[in-house]
Design an enzyme around this catalytic site. Structure first.
Site, PDB file in Angstrom:
ATOM      1  N   ALA A  10       0.806  -1.212   0.183  1.00 34.64           N
ATOM      2  CA  ALA A  10       0.050  -0.246  -0.079  1.00 34.64           C
ATOM      3  C   ALA A  10       1.036   1.571  -0.161  1.00 34.64           C
ATOM      4  O   ALA A  10       0.977   1.768  -0.399  1.00 34.64           O
ATOM      5  CB  ALA A  10      -0.423   0.037   0.661  1.00 34.64           C
ATOM      6  N   ALA A  11       1.385   1.337   0.824  1.00 34.14           N
ATOM      7  CA  ALA A  11       2.381   3.057   0.908  1.00 34.14           C
ATOM      8  C   ALA A  11       3.693   2.816  -0.098  1.00 34.14           C
ATOM      9  O   ALA A  11       3.551   3.551  -0.489  1.00 34.14           O
ATOM     10  CB  ALA A  11       2.981   2.657   2.594  1.00 34.14           C
ATOM     11  N   SER A  38       1.553  -4.374  -3.812  1.00 37.27           N
ATOM     12  CA  SER A  38       0.203  -3.104  -4.533  1.00 37.27           C
ATOM     13  C   SER A  38      -1.532  -4.279  -4.216  1.00 37.27           C
ATOM     14  O   SER A  38      -2.183  -4.285  -5.620  1.00 37.27           O
ATOM     15  CB  SER A  38      -0.072  -3.241  -5.655  1.00 37.27           C
ATOM     16  OG  SER A  38      -0.893  -1.836  -5.992  1.00 37.27           O
ATOM     17  N   CYS A  42      -5.893  -6.696   3.696  1.00 34.12           N
ATOM     18  CA  CYS A  42      -7.342  -6.410   3.978  1.00 34.12           C
ATOM     19  C   CYS A  42      -8.546  -7.659   3.323  1.00 34.12           C
ATOM     20  O   CYS A  42      -9.470  -8.522   4.135  1.00 34.12           O
ATOM     21  CB  CYS A  42      -8.279  -4.923   4.027  1.00 34.12           C
ATOM     22  SG  CYS A  42      -7.221  -3.649   3.986  1.00 34.12           S
ATOM     23  N   ARG A  69       3.914   1.989 -16.509  1.00 28.69           N
ATOM     24  CA  ARG A  69       4.431   3.038 -15.494  1.00 28.69           C
ATOM     25  C   ARG A  69       5.277   3.927 -15.493  1.00 28.69           C
ATOM     26  O   ARG A  69       6.005   4.789 -15.263  1.00 28.69           O
ATOM     27  CB  ARG A  69       3.545   3.104 -15.215  1.00 28.69           C
ATOM     28  CG  ARG A  69       2.250   3.283 -14.781  1.00 28.69           C
ATOM     29  CD  ARG A  69       1.403   3.222 -13.280  1.00 28.69           C
ATOM     30  NE  ARG A  69       0.254   3.082 -13.684  1.00 28.69           N
ATOM     31  CZ  ARG A  69      -0.657   3.394 -12.621  1.00 28.69           C
ATOM     32  NH1 ARG A  69      -0.275   4.592 -11.655  1.00 28.69           N
ATOM     33  NH2 ARG A  69      -1.756   3.353 -12.882  1.00 28.69           N
ATOM     34  N   VAL A  79      15.586  -5.812   0.724  1.00 27.88           N
ATOM     35  CA  VAL A  79      17.032  -4.907   1.067  1.00 27.88           C
ATOM     36  C   VAL A  79      17.002  -5.558   2.414  1.00 27.88           C
ATOM     37  O   VAL A  79      16.922  -5.766   3.892  1.00 27.88           O
ATOM     38  CB  VAL A  79      16.955  -3.757   1.046  1.00 27.88           C
ATOM     39  CG1 VAL A  79      17.513  -2.886   1.736  1.00 27.88           C
ATOM     40  CG2 VAL A  79      15.866  -3.628  -0.008  1.00 27.88           C
ATOM     41  N   ASP A 282       2.239   1.250   7.627  1.00 30.58           N
ATOM     42  CA  ASP A 282       1.772   0.353   8.773  1.00 30.58           C
ATOM     43  C   ASP A 282       3.654   0.530   9.608  1.00 30.58           C
ATOM     44  O   ASP A 282       3.556   0.354  11.231  1.00 30.58           O
ATOM     45  CB  ASP A 282       2.315  -0.952   8.462  1.00 30.58           C
ATOM     46  CG  ASP A 282       0.909  -1.318   8.349  1.00 30.58           C
ATOM     47  OD1 ASP A 282      -0.567  -0.399   7.885  1.00 30.58           O
ATOM     48  OD2 ASP A 282      -0.038  -2.599   8.547  1.00 30.58           O
ATOM     49  N   ASN A 304      -2.253   4.047   2.535  1.00 35.01           N
ATOM     50  CA  ASN A 304      -2.095   4.781   1.631  1.00 35.01           C
ATOM     51  C   ASN A 304      -1.581   5.798   1.012  1.00 35.01           C
ATOM     52  O   ASN A 304      -0.775   6.588   0.707  1.00 35.01           O
ATOM     53  CB  ASN A 304      -3.005   4.265   0.177  1.00 35.01           C
ATOM     54  CG  ASN A 304      -3.152   2.878  -0.146  1.00 35.01           C
ATOM     55  OD1 ASN A 304      -2.279   3.018  -1.503  1.00 35.01           O
ATOM     56  ND2 ASN A 304      -4.404   1.882   0.931  1.00 35.01           N
ATOM     57  N   TYR A 425     -32.178  11.670   4.230  1.00 39.43           N
ATOM     58  CA  TYR A 425     -33.111  11.115   4.575  1.00 39.43           C
ATOM     59  C   TYR A 425     -34.226  10.869   3.730  1.00 39.43           C
ATOM     60  O   TYR A 425     -34.676  11.571   3.242  1.00 39.43           O
ATOM     61  CB  TYR A 425     -33.737  11.741   6.055  1.00 39.43           C
ATOM     62  CG  TYR A 425     -35.689  10.734   6.132  1.00 39.43           C
ATOM     63  CD1 TYR A 425     -35.518   9.473   6.931  1.00 39.43           C
ATOM     64  CD2 TYR A 425     -36.290  11.982   5.552  1.00 39.43           C
ATOM     65  CE1 TYR A 425     -36.562   9.192   6.729  1.00 39.43           C
ATOM     66  CE2 TYR A 425     -37.856  11.076   5.563  1.00 39.43           C
ATOM     67  CZ  TYR A 425     -37.419   9.655   6.406  1.00 39.43           C
ATOM     68  OH  TYR A 425     -39.149   9.018   6.373  1.00 39.43           O
TER      69      TYR A 425
HETATM   70  P1  FAD Z   1       2.918  -3.800   3.578  1.00 38.46           P
HETATM   71  O1  FAD Z   1       1.537  -4.386   3.415  1.00 38.46           O
HETATM   72  O2  FAD Z   1       3.197  -4.872   5.098  1.00 38.46           O
HETATM   73  O3  FAD Z   1       3.751  -4.014   2.926  1.00 38.46           O
HETATM   74  C1  FAD Z   1       4.981  -4.263   3.302  1.00 38.46           C
HETATM   75  C2  FAD Z   1       5.842  -4.905   2.652  1.00 38.46           C
HETATM   76  O4  FAD Z   1       7.427  -4.731   2.498  1.00 38.46           O
HETATM   77  C3  FAD Z   1       5.377  -6.464   2.459  1.00 38.46           C
HETATM   78  O5  FAD Z   1       4.597  -7.062   1.026  1.00 38.46           O
HETATM   79  C4  FAD Z   1       6.634  -7.004   3.112  1.00 38.46           C
HETATM   80  O6  FAD Z   1       6.947  -8.216   2.128  1.00 38.46           O
HETATM   81  C5  FAD Z   1       8.083  -5.228   2.436  1.00 38.46           C
HETATM   82  N1  FAD Z   1       8.899  -5.646   3.176  1.00 38.46           N
HETATM   83  C6  FAD Z   1       9.530  -5.819   4.437  1.00 38.46           C
HETATM   84  N2  FAD Z   1      10.932  -5.688   4.772  1.00 38.46           N
HETATM   85  C7  FAD Z   1      11.067  -5.267   3.389  1.00 38.46           C
HETATM   86  C8  FAD Z   1      12.669  -5.859   3.220  1.00 38.46           C
HETATM   87  N3  FAD Z   1      13.474  -5.672   3.283  1.00 38.46           N
HETATM   88  N4  FAD Z   1      12.878  -6.297   1.431  1.00 38.46           N
HETATM   89  C9  FAD Z   1      11.940  -5.408   0.682  1.00 38.46           C
HETATM   90  N5  FAD Z   1      11.342  -6.020   1.210  1.00 38.46           N
HETATM   91  C10 FAD Z   1      10.504  -5.566   1.871  1.00 38.46           C
HETATM   92  N6  FAD Z   1      -6.461  -2.583   7.103  1.00 38.46           N
HETATM   93  C11 FAD Z   1      -7.899  -1.389   6.919  1.00 38.46           C
HETATM   94  O7  FAD Z   1      -7.368  -0.532   7.296  1.00 38.46           O
HETATM   95  N7  FAD Z   1      -9.406  -2.191   6.535  1.00 38.46           N
HETATM   96  C12 FAD Z   1      -9.772  -3.557   6.916  1.00 38.46           C
HETATM   97  O8  FAD Z   1     -10.413  -4.128   7.027  1.00 38.46           O
HETATM   98  C13 FAD Z   1      -7.835  -4.114   6.828  1.00 38.46           C
HETATM   99  N8  FAD Z   1      -7.560  -5.259   7.176  1.00 38.46           N
HETATM  100  C14 FAD Z   1      -6.927  -6.244   7.490  1.00 38.46           C
HETATM  101  C15 FAD Z   1      -7.003  -7.758   7.517  1.00 38.46           C
HETATM  102  C16 FAD Z   1      -5.768  -8.174   7.431  1.00 38.46           C
HETATM  103  C17 FAD Z   1      -5.939 -10.030   7.541  1.00 38.46           C
HETATM  104  C18 FAD Z   1      -4.739  -8.085   7.549  1.00 38.46           C
HETATM  105  C19 FAD Z   1      -3.306  -8.416   6.524  1.00 38.46           C
HETATM  106  C20 FAD Z   1      -4.155  -6.646   7.346  1.00 38.46           C
HETATM  107  C21 FAD Z   1      -5.201  -5.435   6.845  1.00 38.46           C
HETATM  108  N9  FAD Z   1      -5.294  -4.440   7.216  1.00 38.46           N
HETATM  109  C22 FAD Z   1      -6.782  -3.605   7.178  1.00 38.46           C
HETATM  110  C23 FAD Z   1      -4.094  -3.641   6.993  1.00 38.46           C
HETATM  111  C24 FAD Z   1      -3.562  -3.248   5.987  1.00 38.46           C
HETATM  112  O9  FAD Z   1      -3.843  -4.215   5.021  1.00 38.46           O
HETATM  113  C25 FAD Z   1      -1.969  -2.559   6.202  1.00 38.46           C
HETATM  114  O10 FAD Z   1      -2.697  -0.909   6.725  1.00 38.46           O
HETATM  115  C26 FAD Z   1      -1.923  -1.779   4.724  1.00 38.46           C
HETATM  116  O11 FAD Z   1      -1.697  -2.919   3.629  1.00 38.46           O
HETATM  117  C27 FAD Z   1      -0.391  -1.636   4.258  1.00 38.46           C
HETATM  118  O12 FAD Z   1       0.643  -1.164   4.214  1.00 38.46           O
HETATM  119  P2  FAD Z   1       2.048  -0.659   4.363  1.00 38.46           P
HETATM  120  O13 FAD Z   1       2.500  -0.713   2.782  1.00 38.46           O
HETATM  121  O14 FAD Z   1       2.312   0.087   5.370  1.00 38.46           O
HETATM  122  O15 FAD Z   1       2.736  -2.745   4.688  1.00 38.46           O
END
Ligand code: FAD
Length: 444
Positions: A10-11, A38, A42, A69, A79, A282, A304, A425
């Protein structure tokens, strides 16, 4: 300008897209250790529960689309290290096992969180799972396909609850084990937690709270149960959902300051304390606009949005993350739950003098078919009337009304502001005096 992003969900992908759009001449490269980018984590419980066809449906953009893109996507690249003085990364290609150096001008750490894995016996046994990434979901699916019949879920937070529903839908018996006296953690008030428990039990889940897990049992490398202080729970699928920890190893290596929560501290532009290093998602703290405290709330929209902000800024623009108000929503079987702002425990911890009101009503006109009960708890500061938070329980998307309160909290609104709103409403949607207006009226 070489912008490097670690983490492609996401981020990370939001940042990469925004950076490339803001400065098309920059080189943007994303390193992701899994094979997926990407996607909406959730949605994982809903793939496993059968409401979504397959894991690929969770992908918002494919690597090919991102490459088209002009964004460099390196899958299965982890990393391992960062040198913020030389501005280089040590990257391992997990397919070939080769390790090399990669330069950067601006670096984004979008590494997310990892599930906590307690040091219990047999955590490595087949049939023991966590749920964070698509490969975790695929592993659970394989255990289900292998004929698992009895599930034990350790942890009654929202992921444990969503998975209880998913596994019941797949026909498994489910035991839900929670160390605390209640389900759903501290984000809700105790009365709401009790209703969640009642709903989960009504749906045939065996809920055991106040139970401490001592270890897992296994035979021939396969899990056979969970040993607790209240006896053995037999299971052939165990989901460990006891919380998450921010992935901050690279941040520590770079000398980046961490906040009190253990997540990365940034300014509103997502800049860390180390020049050229940014963080988003996160793994990062955000400012709570109601409490004015730095908090770690790992949820999708904030991740995001932080990514977008970081991407624009890394590419030379100027964007700011506005903070959060702690809004969250989830469904557990036939109960929908939403909250925003501060809970009763939050206000007590902050020493705020809060007043609250509970209102039960109907989510739309009682004479219109399928009207369902909805409950609202609204909280404000005594004297000033400043809104502090709300909690809603109901059916379907009726609790999405929480967004009205979140909007007001974002602007430090008062309960009087809510009471005066011109809300939509018509009988199929609400009552003339919507439950939120009734609650606000009672607090003014
Ligand atoms: P992540 O999605 O954790 O992505 C981080 C990525 O970094 C991972 O793919 C990891 O492999 C990669 N990475 C880490 N370290 C390294 C490294 N050293 N080298 C290369 N790659 C690396 N949020 C909501 O708002 N509503 C919901 O209903 C909800 N439901 C969820 C249900 C589940 C089961 C889960 C697991 C999460 C849910 N979330 C929900 C949370 C939401 O998915 C996260 O907030 C979001 O994915 C965070 O995105 P991110 O990019 O910060 O981190």
């Amino acid at each position: 300008m070489r912008i490097v992003v670690v983490g492609g969900v996401a981020a990370g992908m939001s940042a990469a897209s925004r950076a490339k759009r803001h400065d098309p001449s920059s080189e943007v490269v994303v390193f992701e250790r899994t094979e997926w980018i990407s996607y909406g984590a959730c949605g994982l419980p809903y793939v496993l529960g059968g409401q979504v066809d397959d894991f690929a449906a969770l992908e918002a953009r494919t690597p090919a689309q991102m490459r088209a893109r002009g964004i460099g996507v390196r899958l299965r690249h982890e990393v391992m290290g960062v040198d913020p003085v030389a501005r280089t990364l040590t990257v391992r290609d997990l397919a070939s096992g080769r390790t090399g150096q990669e330069p950067y001008d601006q670096l984004l750490l979008a590494t997310g969180v990892s599930p906590v894995r307690p040091p219990w016996a047999n955590m490595d046994a087949a049939g023991v799972h966590v749920l964070r990434e698509i490969p975790d979901g695929q592993a659970i699916e394989a255990t289900l396909q292998g004929g698992a019949r009895r599930a034990a879920i350790i942890g009654g937070g929202y992921i444990g609850l969503e998975m209880a529903e998913a596994l019941r839908a797949r026909g498994l018996s489910v035991v839900l084990l929670e160390q605390l006296p209640d389900l759903a953690g501290r984000m809700l008030d105790p009365e709401a937690r009790q209703q969640i428990r009642a709903e989960v039990e009504r749906q045939g889940v065996d809920v055991r709270t106040g139970v401490t897990v001592e270890g897992l049992t296994a035979r021939a490398g396969r899990v056979t149960g969970v040993q607790t202080d209240a006896g053995l729970v037999r299971a052939d699928l165990v989901l460990v959902a006891v919380g998450v920890r921010p992935n901050v190893a690279l941040a520590k290596m770079a000398g980046v300051r961490l906040g009190r929560s253990g997540a990365i501290h940034t300014d509103a532009r997502q800049r860390t304390t180390v020049d050229g290093v940014w963080a988003a998602g996160d793994n990062t703290e955000s400012v709570h606009r109601v409490s004015r405290r730095r908090v770690h709330v790992p949820l999708g929209l904030a991740a995001n949005r932080m990514g977008r902000v970081a991407g624009i800024n890394m590419a030379g623009g100027d964007a700011r993350f506005p903070g959060i108000v702690g809004t969250a929503i989830f469904k557990v079987f036939d109960l929908s739950v939403a909250r925003t702002g501060l809970s009763a425990e939050d206000t007590a911890a902050l020493g705020l003098d809060a007043v609250q009101v509970d209102v039960s009503s109907s989510d739309h006109a009682g004479y219109y078919r399928d009207a369902c009960p909805i409950q609202v708890r609204l909280r404000a500061e005594r004297g000033t009337g400043r809104l502090l938070g709300a909690q809603l329980l109901g059916h379907g998307d009726a609790v999405k009304r929480v967004d009205v309160v979140a909007t007001l909290l974002h602007g430090r609104g008062r309960v009087q502001d809510l009471a005066e709103l011109d809300l939509a409403y018509a009988p199929p949607f609400s009552t003339v005096w919507d439950v939120l207006l009734v609650a606000a009226g009672r607090l003014t």
